[in-house]
Design a protein around this motif. Structure first.
Motif, PDB file in Angstrom:
ATOM      1  N   ASP A  56       0.857  -1.183   0.000  1.00  0.00           N
ATOM      2  CA  ASP A  56       0.000   0.000   0.000  1.00  0.00           C
ATOM      3  C   ASP A  56       0.896   1.236   0.000  1.00  0.00           C
ATOM      4  O   ASP A  56       2.032   1.195   0.474  1.00  0.00           O
ATOM      5  CB  ASP A  56      -0.891   0.016   1.247  1.00  0.00           C
ATOM      6  CG  ASP A  56      -1.895  -1.133   1.241  1.00  0.00           C
ATOM      7  OD1 ASP A  56      -2.191  -1.666   0.146  1.00  0.00           O
ATOM      8  OD2 ASP A  56      -2.371  -1.505   2.329  1.00  0.00           O
ATOM      9  N   TYR A  68       1.705   8.604  -8.066  1.00  0.00           N
ATOM     10  CA  TYR A  68       0.653   8.700  -7.052  1.00  0.00           C
ATOM     11  C   TYR A  68       0.465  10.126  -6.552  1.00  0.00           C
ATOM     12  O   TYR A  68       1.349  10.967  -6.681  1.00  0.00           O
ATOM     13  CB  TYR A  68       0.994   7.787  -5.868  1.00  0.00           C
ATOM     14  CG  TYR A  68       1.325   6.377  -6.281  1.00  0.00           C
ATOM     15  CD1 TYR A  68       0.314   5.523  -6.715  1.00  0.00           C
ATOM     16  CD2 TYR A  68       2.643   5.926  -6.298  1.00  0.00           C
ATOM     17  CE1 TYR A  68       0.621   4.237  -7.125  1.00  0.00           C
ATOM     18  CE2 TYR A  68       2.950   4.641  -6.702  1.00  0.00           C
ATOM     19  CZ  TYR A  68       1.938   3.795  -7.128  1.00  0.00           C
ATOM     20  OH  TYR A  68       2.241   2.529  -7.543  1.00  0.00           O
ATOM     21  N   ASP A  72      -3.787   9.034  -2.435  1.00  0.00           N
ATOM     22  CA  ASP A  72      -3.614   7.583  -2.602  1.00  0.00           C
ATOM     23  C   ASP A  72      -2.992   6.913  -1.371  1.00  0.00           C
ATOM     24  O   ASP A  72      -2.924   5.680  -1.311  1.00  0.00           O
ATOM     25  CB  ASP A  72      -2.700   7.280  -3.806  1.00  0.00           C
ATOM     26  CG  ASP A  72      -3.331   7.665  -5.137  1.00  0.00           C
ATOM     27  OD1 ASP A  72      -4.568   7.567  -5.244  1.00  0.00           O
ATOM     28  OD2 ASP A  72      -2.585   8.052  -6.052  1.00  0.00           O
ATOM     29  N   LYS A  75      -3.809   3.397   0.074  1.00  0.00           N
ATOM     30  CA  LYS A  75      -4.449   2.552  -0.951  1.00  0.00           C
ATOM     31  C   LYS A  75      -3.448   1.563  -1.529  1.00  0.00           C
ATOM     32  O   LYS A  75      -2.234   1.778  -1.478  1.00  0.00           O
ATOM     33  CB  LYS A  75      -4.992   3.412  -2.092  1.00  0.00           C
ATOM     34  CG  LYS A  75      -6.130   4.341  -1.709  1.00  0.00           C
ATOM     35  CD  LYS A  75      -6.586   5.117  -2.954  1.00  0.00           C
ATOM     36  CE  LYS A  75      -7.603   6.196  -2.574  1.00  0.00           C
ATOM     37  NZ  LYS A  75      -7.824   7.128  -3.690  1.00  0.00           N
ATOM     38  N   LYS A  77      -1.102   0.078  -4.087  1.00  0.00           N
ATOM     39  CA  LYS A  77      -0.358   0.753  -5.152  1.00  0.00           C
ATOM     40  C   LYS A  77      -0.810   0.318  -6.538  1.00  0.00           C
ATOM     41  O   LYS A  77      -0.997   1.154  -7.425  1.00  0.00           O
ATOM     42  CB  LYS A  77       1.137   0.462  -5.004  1.00  0.00           C
ATOM     43  CG  LYS A  77       1.837   1.306  -3.997  1.00  0.00           C
ATOM     44  CD  LYS A  77       3.337   1.161  -4.236  1.00  0.00           C
ATOM     45  CE  LYS A  77       4.089   1.515  -2.987  1.00  0.00           C
ATOM     46  NZ  LYS A  77       5.529   1.314  -3.158  1.00  0.00           N
ATOM     47  N   ALA A  80      -4.209   1.873  -7.446  1.00  0.00           N
ATOM     48  CA  ALA A  80      -4.085   3.317  -7.733  1.00  0.00           C
ATOM     49  C   ALA A  80      -3.311   3.529  -9.037  1.00  0.00           C
ATOM     50  O   ALA A  80      -3.679   4.377  -9.858  1.00  0.00           O
ATOM     51  CB  ALA A  80      -3.382   4.013  -6.576  1.00  0.00           C
ATOM     52  N   HIS A  84      -4.486   5.552 -12.443  1.00  0.00           N
ATOM     53  CA  HIS A  84      -3.782   6.723 -13.003  1.00  0.00           C
ATOM     54  C   HIS A  84      -3.262   6.444 -14.418  1.00  0.00           C
ATOM     55  O   HIS A  84      -3.314   7.315 -15.276  1.00  0.00           O
ATOM     56  CB  HIS A  84      -2.617   7.127 -12.100  1.00  0.00           C
ATOM     57  CG  HIS A  84      -3.047   7.600 -10.741  1.00  0.00           C
ATOM     58  ND1 HIS A  84      -4.067   8.515 -10.545  1.00  0.00           N
ATOM     59  CD2 HIS A  84      -2.608   7.293  -9.499  1.00  0.00           C
ATOM     60  CE1 HIS A  84      -4.225   8.742  -9.254  1.00  0.00           C
ATOM     61  NE2 HIS A  84      -3.346   8.004  -8.594  1.00  0.00           N
TER      62      HIS A  84
END
Ligand SMILES: [Zn+2]
Length: 236
Positions: A56, A68, A72, A75, A77, A80, A84
């Motif tokens: 995370d 990031y 984020d 969250k 990784k 996220a 993105h």
């Protein structure tokens, strides 16, 4: 229109762009190196990216993990990152694998890839990727970074030396957080993306098997032509 400025590069063209679109690249680790590598591969139009990380996002990641944003933190990784990267380029597929890479799951995660980018921070997992790529003859790009220094190399088994030919996993002491200047990770991750996309398009292969040592305190990049180690435990 999205790729207009790269298609006009001599030797790239729509042919090179089609090759990128048909390519599947695995990215092992989506942190300091993986952020710029993934951003540039996604932006360049690599058709499929399989990203793998099990952590995370922590606030201390944000000096270098430029994929990031502060929201984020906490969250996953890979989730996220997938969001993105897809927002950056909705024309590509991003597949998220939320698990640590091991010799048991590596074929499921990266077995279908044309090339793997090593953006990891530990020698053990790097050697798992190396061994898998040697066995399957899959090209991979290795990089490592610390403070203002880094290294990068495209390994193309069985033509080039492999990581285990010269890499000593026992030489790394695990004594707390690795000091890293964010922009140094940015340079090395970008070099990984550059080597990867040129290899995928079949452009000038002069860098295969060359170890590049990067010193950003002097702005020097040294080319070291590596040779196969006949006693290598993996490819020897
Ligand atoms: Zn080897």
């Amino acid at each position: 229109m999205r790729y207009e400025r790269q298609i006009i590069i001599d030797g790239w063209g729509t042919g090179g762009q089609e090759k990128l679109k048909k390519s599947h690249v695995g990215i092992a680790g989506i942190g300091g190196l993986g952020s710029p590598a993934a951003i540039y591969l996604a932006a360049a139009g690599v058709g499929r990216l399989s990203i793998c990380d099990y952590q995370d996002l922590e606030i201390s990641n944000l000096n270098r993990q430029v994929l990031y944003i502060t929201d984020d933190v906490g969250k996953s990784k890979v989730q996220a990152a997938r969001q993105h990267l897809t927002a950056l380029n909705p024309e590509i597929d991003v597949i998220a694998h939320e698990e640590p890479v091991s010799s048991e799951n590596i074929a499921d995660i990266f077995g279908d890839c044309d090339l793997i980018v090593d953006c990891l921070d530990n020698p053990e997992t790097r050697l798992i990727i190396n061994e898998y790529c040697v066995k399957q003859s899959i090209a991979f790009v290795h990089a490592g970074v610390r403070e203002f220094y880094g290294q990068v190399m495209l390994i193309n088994p069985p033509l080039t030396p492999c990581l285990a030919c010269f890499f000593d996993a026992g030489g790394f002491a695990d004594d707390g957080p690795i000091p890293i200047c964010g922009s140094t990770a940015g340079v090395l991750g970008s070099l990984e993306a550059n080597l990867a996309q040129r290899w995928l398009m079949g452009m000038e292969p002069g860098s295969d098997g060359v170890f590049f040592s990067v010193d950003l305190t002097t702005m020097e990049i040294n080319r070291i032509e590596m040779t196969k180690n006949p006693d290598c435990p993996v490819c020897g």
